[in-house]
Design a protein around this motif. Sequence first.
Motif, short mmCIF file in Angstrom:
data_model
loop_
_atom_site.label_atom_id
_atom_site.label_comp_id
_atom_site.label_asym_id
_atom_site.label_seq_id
_atom_site.Cartn_x
_atom_site.Cartn_y
_atom_site.Cartn_z
N LYS A 204 0.83 -1.21 0.00
CA LYS A 204 0.00 0.00 0.00
C LYS A 204 0.87 1.27 0.00
CE LYS A 204 -0.68 -0.76 4.97
NZ LYS A 204 -1.70 -1.09 6.01
N VAL A 207 2.47 1.54 -3.64
CA VAL A 207 1.48 1.98 -4.63
C VAL A 207 1.19 3.46 -4.48
CG1 VAL A 207 -0.96 1.79 -5.27
CG2 VAL A 207 0.40 -0.28 -4.95
N THR A 208 1.09 3.93 -3.24
CA THR A 208 0.83 5.35 -2.98
C THR A 208 1.96 6.22 -3.50
OG1 THR A 208 -0.55 4.93 -1.03
CG2 THR A 208 0.52 7.07 -1.16
N GLY A 211 2.44 6.06 -7.36
CA GLY A 211 1.36 6.77 -8.03
C GLY A 211 1.57 8.27 -8.02
N VAL A 218 -3.09 10.35 -8.95
CA VAL A 218 -3.63 9.06 -8.52
C VAL A 218 -5.14 9.17 -8.52
CG1 VAL A 218 -3.84 7.43 -6.62
CG2 VAL A 218 -1.63 8.44 -7.13
N LEU A 223 -7.08 2.48 -7.13
CA LEU A 223 -6.43 1.94 -5.94
C LEU A 223 -7.32 0.90 -5.27
CD1 LEU A 223 -5.07 5.20 -4.23
CD2 LEU A 223 -3.87 3.68 -5.81
N SER A 227 -4.74 0.59 -0.04
CA SER A 227 -3.87 1.67 -0.51
C SER A 227 -4.55 3.02 -0.35
CB SER A 227 -3.49 1.45 -1.98
OG SER A 227 -2.76 0.25 -2.13
N LEU A 228 -5.85 3.07 -0.60
CA LEU A 228 -6.58 4.33 -0.46
C LEU A 228 -6.62 4.77 1.01
CD1 LEU A 228 -8.21 6.56 -1.75
CD2 LEU A 228 -10.24 5.11 -1.61
#
Length: 390
Positions: A204, A207-208, A211, A218, A223, A227-228
């Motif tokens: 997570k 990915v953050t 992005g 993003v 997501l 991750s969000l």
Amino acid sequence: MNNEYKEEFNILLDNWWVSKAKNSDAFYKIKSKITNLREIANKMGCDIICNNKLIKLEKNPLWLDNVYGIQEFDRKLDYVLFLVLIIYLEDKGLDEQFILSNFTDYVSNCLANIDGVNKPDWTNFKDRKSMVDVLKYATSIGVIRLRDGNDANFAENVTAEALYENTTLSHYIVRNFKFDVFSCNNAKDFINKELETLDSRDYKRIVTYRGLFLYPHVYFPDLNTESLIYLKNMRNNVANDIETFLGGELIFVKNMAFASMVDKQYNVFPNMNQSITDIIILISHYLREYVVDNNLNSDSTIKIDDLKMIVDKVYKENNKYFSKKYRVLTKENFFKTMINEMITYKMVKLEKENVLIYPITMMYDGVYENNSDDIEAVSYTHLRAHETLS
């Protein structure tokens, strides 16, 4: 402002690498801060290669899309020829020389027994032009040196010769993968396999950061839930890193987040010194009107035919302001050029017969002033986009 690493990190983001031979000042400046730069790279799940030849930030993608590409290439064949060049140079030593005709013969033999349509025909001008574009690009990033002759002549004359020299930097083009590449059948497999190697606790975060640091923005629907949640809970820490290493500001708007770049000197949008920027801002203006008139959301999907109609309207009503480069394009090529540019900055996404209009597109608005070639634009953010992906 706490952005003491922004210059060095932006250089790494905007280039394949920093070569000591071609840019020693930047090389040593980055090397002096390499420990801190590696810390942010680790948060992205990316490696930094640092040796006595170059410093390179490996940029690992999250999604299979058209955000990444080489600006100088406009055909699939260009990429094929570039990769064959990397293979060709693999067994050549430092400063070892070769002539153009030897390489063209190697390309023909290498691709002869491989299935696919992207094979060159050296009697075709476009294919020879692709070879010229690839060799010029390889020279510009330092993979090879042109020692004698003019490779541009090959486009006009198949018998034209040029002498090149290997720098061995080609060894750093392709990444070292942490999985069996022979298990991959397409580009998407490479992305998925790499993401599968990540520890679930790191996924997570990676990915953050990828992005926000490697993409223009993003989009929350892209997501997963974890991750969000991470992005929203850790927004203060992420914002601090964006300020420190990008010199930017973390912005949350609607269902997206992005790093707004304050300093315009880097490879960001909008670049008001480029005439295509004016056109893209105009398209955004017309899209805003379309969205309002049709009572749509800012991240709506519209028919590709409707987008073509909008772009065509932009051309018909404003082409007298455009540079000759864009005035002379056919209707089809004008649309292709503009949409590819918008895809580069993740403003739109093609989905077969439909087009997703990302919310970021609605943050740009501009029209030409009366009797003026200058666009009066209201731009709310500067977006980063990368033209090379390692």
